[in-house]
Design a protein around this motif. Structure first.
Motif, PDB file in Angstrom:
ATOM      1  N   ALA A 165      87.878  29.177  78.286  1.00  0.00           N
ATOM      2  CA  ALA A 165      87.496  27.851  78.775  1.00  0.00           C
ATOM      3  C   ALA A 165      87.016  26.962  77.631  1.00  0.00           C
ATOM      4  O   ALA A 165      87.312  25.762  77.590  1.00  0.00           O
ATOM      5  CB  ALA A 165      86.411  27.990  79.839  1.00  0.00           C
ATOM      6  N   LEU A 166      86.274  27.549  76.684  1.00  0.00           N
ATOM      7  CA  LEU A 166      85.796  26.765  75.536  1.00  0.00           C
ATOM      8  C   LEU A 166      86.964  26.224  74.733  1.00  0.00           C
ATOM      9  O   LEU A 166      86.953  25.051  74.322  1.00  0.00           O
ATOM     10  CB  LEU A 166      84.904  27.647  74.657  1.00  0.00           C
ATOM     11  CG  LEU A 166      84.321  26.973  73.405  1.00  0.00           C
ATOM     12  CD1 LEU A 166      83.353  25.872  73.793  1.00  0.00           C
ATOM     13  CD2 LEU A 166      83.631  28.002  72.520  1.00  0.00           C
ATOM     14  N   ARG A 167      87.998  27.049  74.503  1.00  0.00           N
ATOM     15  CA  ARG A 167      89.165  26.587  73.746  1.00  0.00           C
ATOM     16  C   ARG A 167      89.908  25.475  74.477  1.00  0.00           C
ATOM     17  O   ARG A 167      90.539  24.635  73.839  1.00  0.00           O
ATOM     18  CB  ARG A 167      90.095  27.773  73.470  1.00  0.00           C
ATOM     19  CG  ARG A 167      89.565  28.747  72.438  1.00  0.00           C
ATOM     20  CD  ARG A 167      90.614  29.760  72.026  1.00  0.00           C
ATOM     21  NE  ARG A 167      90.908  30.703  73.094  1.00  0.00           N
ATOM     22  CZ  ARG A 167      90.295  31.876  73.242  1.00  0.00           C
ATOM     23  NH1 ARG A 167      89.352  32.242  72.387  1.00  0.00           N
ATOM     24  NH2 ARG A 167      90.632  32.683  74.224  1.00  0.00           N
ATOM     25  N   ARG A 168      89.846  25.473  75.789  1.00  0.00           N
ATOM     26  CA  ARG A 168      90.510  24.424  76.574  1.00  0.00           C
ATOM     27  C   ARG A 168      89.638  23.192  76.744  1.00  0.00           C
ATOM     28  O   ARG A 168      90.042  22.225  77.391  1.00  0.00           O
ATOM     29  CB  ARG A 168      90.891  24.961  77.962  1.00  0.00           C
ATOM     30  CG  ARG A 168      91.912  26.083  77.951  1.00  0.00           C
ATOM     31  CD  ARG A 168      92.423  26.366  79.353  1.00  0.00           C
ATOM     32  NE  ARG A 168      91.348  26.744  80.266  1.00  0.00           N
ATOM     33  CZ  ARG A 168      90.921  27.987  80.457  1.00  0.00           C
ATOM     34  NH1 ARG A 168      91.461  28.983  79.774  1.00  0.00           N
ATOM     35  NH2 ARG A 168      89.947  28.245  81.314  1.00  0.00           N
ATOM     36  N   GLY A 169      88.448  23.210  76.198  1.00  0.00           N
ATOM     37  CA  GLY A 169      87.536  22.087  76.364  1.00  0.00           C
ATOM     38  C   GLY A 169      86.872  22.054  77.722  1.00  0.00           C
ATOM     39  O   GLY A 169      86.446  20.993  78.180  1.00  0.00           O
ATOM     40  N   GLU A 170      86.747  23.215  78.369  1.00  0.00           N
ATOM     41  CA  GLU A 170      86.173  23.306  79.709  1.00  0.00           C
ATOM     42  C   GLU A 170      84.930  24.187  79.682  1.00  0.00           C
ATOM     43  O   GLU A 170      84.799  25.161  80.426  1.00  0.00           O
ATOM     44  CB  GLU A 170      87.212  23.858  80.685  1.00  0.00           C
ATOM     45  CG  GLU A 170      88.474  23.004  80.777  1.00  0.00           C
ATOM     46  CD  GLU A 170      89.576  23.670  81.584  1.00  0.00           C
ATOM     47  OE1 GLU A 170      89.379  24.823  82.034  1.00  0.00           O
ATOM     48  OE2 GLU A 170      90.631  23.051  81.755  1.00  0.00           O
ATOM     49  N   MET A 171      83.985  23.819  78.825  1.00  0.00           N
ATOM     50  CA  MET A 171      82.809  24.651  78.629  1.00  0.00           C
ATOM     51  C   MET A 171      82.011  24.848  79.916  1.00  0.00           C
ATOM     52  O   MET A 171      81.603  25.974  80.243  1.00  0.00           O
ATOM     53  CB  MET A 171      81.903  24.033  77.555  1.00  0.00           C
ATOM     54  CG  MET A 171      80.701  24.901  77.207  1.00  0.00           C
ATOM     55  SD  MET A 171      79.486  24.032  76.189  1.00  0.00           S
ATOM     56  CE  MET A 171      80.508  23.479  74.833  1.00  0.00           C
ATOM     57  N   GLU A 172      81.787  23.776  80.637  1.00  0.00           N
ATOM     58  CA  GLU A 172      80.992  23.883  81.865  1.00  0.00           C
ATOM     59  C   GLU A 172      81.624  24.867  82.843  1.00  0.00           C
ATOM     60  O   GLU A 172      80.950  25.765  83.369  1.00  0.00           O
ATOM     61  CB  GLU A 172      80.847  22.517  82.531  1.00  0.00           C
ATOM     62  CG  GLU A 172      80.071  22.585  83.844  1.00  0.00           C
ATOM     63  CD  GLU A 172      80.119  21.287  84.638  1.00  0.00           C
ATOM     64  OE1 GLU A 172      79.789  21.327  85.845  1.00  0.00           O
ATOM     65  OE2 GLU A 172      80.483  20.241  84.071  1.00  0.00           O
ATOM     66  N   ALA A 173      82.917  24.719  83.090  1.00  0.00           N
ATOM     67  CA  ALA A 173      83.600  25.610  84.021  1.00  0.00           C
ATOM     68  C   ALA A 173      83.537  27.056  83.535  1.00  0.00           C
ATOM     69  O   ALA A 173      83.355  27.988  84.331  1.00  0.00           O
ATOM     70  CB  ALA A 173      85.048  25.171  84.200  1.00  0.00           C
ATOM     71  N   GLY A 174      83.681  27.252  82.230  1.00  0.00           N
ATOM     72  CA  GLY A 174      83.615  28.593  81.680  1.00  0.00           C
ATOM     73  C   GLY A 174      82.247  29.226  81.851  1.00  0.00           C
ATOM     74  O   GLY A 174      82.128  30.411  82.169  1.00  0.00           O
ATOM     75  N   LEU A 175      81.197  28.437  81.636  1.00  0.00           N
ATOM     76  CA  LEU A 175      79.841  28.960  81.798  1.00  0.00           C
ATOM     77  C   LEU A 175      79.552  29.302  83.259  1.00  0.00           C
ATOM     78  O   LEU A 175      78.955  30.338  83.557  1.00  0.00           O
ATOM     79  CB  LEU A 175      78.822  27.944  81.280  1.00  0.00           C
ATOM     80  CG  LEU A 175      78.747  27.809  79.750  1.00  0.00           C
ATOM     81  CD1 LEU A 175      77.943  26.581  79.362  1.00  0.00           C
ATOM     82  CD2 LEU A 175      78.143  29.058  79.118  1.00  0.00           C
ATOM     83  N   ILE A 176      79.987  28.439  84.170  1.00  0.00           N
ATOM     84  CA  ILE A 176      79.772  28.714  85.595  1.00  0.00           C
ATOM     85  C   ILE A 176      80.518  29.977  86.013  1.00  0.00           C
ATOM     86  O   ILE A 176      79.980  30.816  86.747  1.00  0.00           O
ATOM     87  CB  ILE A 176      80.208  27.499  86.437  1.00  0.00           C
ATOM     88  CG1 ILE A 176      79.221  26.344  86.217  1.00  0.00           C
ATOM     89  CG2 ILE A 176      80.286  27.856  87.918  1.00  0.00           C
ATOM     90  CD1 ILE A 176      79.628  25.044  86.887  1.00  0.00           C
ATOM     91  N   ALA A 177      81.753  30.131  85.539  1.00  0.00           N
ATOM     92  CA  ALA A 177      82.522  31.337  85.868  1.00  0.00           C
ATOM     93  C   ALA A 177      81.857  32.584  85.285  1.00  0.00           C
ATOM     94  O   ALA A 177      81.791  33.629  85.941  1.00  0.00           O
ATOM     95  CB  ALA A 177      83.948  31.198  85.354  1.00  0.00           C
ATOM     96  N   ALA A 178      81.358  32.480  84.045  1.00  0.00           N
ATOM     97  CA  ALA A 178      80.695  33.625  83.418  1.00  0.00           C
ATOM     98  C   ALA A 178      79.428  34.000  84.173  1.00  0.00           C
ATOM     99  O   ALA A 178      79.138  35.191  84.368  1.00  0.00           O
ATOM    100  CB  ALA A 178      80.372  33.306  81.956  1.00  0.00           C
ATOM    101  N   VAL A 179      78.682  33.004  84.603  1.00  0.00           N
ATOM    102  CA  VAL A 179      77.464  33.265  85.380  1.00  0.00           C
ATOM    103  C   VAL A 179      77.817  33.989  86.675  1.00  0.00           C
ATOM    104  O   VAL A 179      77.160  34.969  87.066  1.00  0.00           O
ATOM    105  CB  VAL A 179      76.716  31.949  85.678  1.00  0.00           C
ATOM    106  CG1 VAL A 179      75.641  32.169  86.746  1.00  0.00           C
ATOM    107  CG2 VAL A 179      76.088  31.396  84.409  1.00  0.00           C
TER     108      VAL A 179
END
Length: 208
Positions: A165-179
């Protein structure tokens, strides 16, 4: 870090809400920390300028009729230009070997885990989701009460999701998914026993 914030207030709120939802099903404590970078790497510009300074005179000596003074001046100009260019954060990061970046980010994750109080919960059930943006490094650090039940490899999918997600510029979505992923693993191993206090803050910690 200047300019656009790593995460705006609305994004931080949504991630904090995801932490609250995840913790509702587990006695584990999740903390999310996002760092602009894990280190300053001040030696990288100096090393780069030194290498440039050592290499530049040789082609000038072999291929030009320049005098020693002219070559020395050219060498000085190149060194100053290399120093100026390497002060840019992105170029500086390119100059640092990947192994060093990863080691620095790993050290930062461990340091933040201790300094933010995750190692002081009564049953040692703190989990840190750590993201170093400049290094492109994510790590999940679990306290001993969780590490005894959950192997470190169990976090790999969550880390992969976050980095993708970070590489795609979707940090927020990646963090929510990781949580959500971490919460599901914790809920299976350490289910909520009811009524326990929330010992660690759910807000996202951002280190610029």
């Amino acid at each position: 870090m200047t300019g656009k914030p790593i995460l705006d207030c609305a994004a931080r709120t949504r991630i904090a809400e995801a932490v609250s939802r995840a913790e509702a099903a587990t006695s584990g404590e999740i903390v999310v920390l996002v760092a602009a970078r894990a280190g300053s790497y001040r030696s990288a510009p100096l090393a780069f300028a030194l290498v440039c300074g050592l290499l530049v005179p040789w082609p000038l000596i072999l291929l030009t009729p320049w005098s020693a003074v002219s070559i020395a001046l050219g060498q000085a100009v190149v060194v100053l230009a290399a120093l100026a260019a390497s002060l840019h954060p992105r170029l500086r990061m390119v100059l640092v070997p990947r192994a060093i970046r990863r080691a620095r980010a790993h050290e930062a994750a461990r340091r933040e885990f201790c300094s933010r109080g995750l190692a002081r919960t009564p049953e040692r059930t703190g989990v840190l989701i750590f993201l170093a943006c400049a290094e492109g490094h994510a790590e999940i650090v679990a306290d001993s009460g969780i590490a005894a039940r959950v192997p470190s490899a169990a976090w790999n999918a969550s880390i992969g999701t976050l980095l993708g997600a970070l590489r795609r510029g979707e940090m927020e979505a990646g963090l929510i998914a990781a949580v959500a992923d971490v919460g599901a693993i914790l809920a299976a191993e350490l289910p909520e026993r009811g009524g326990g206090p929330d010992l660690l803050p759910n807000r996202v910690i951002v280190v610029d």
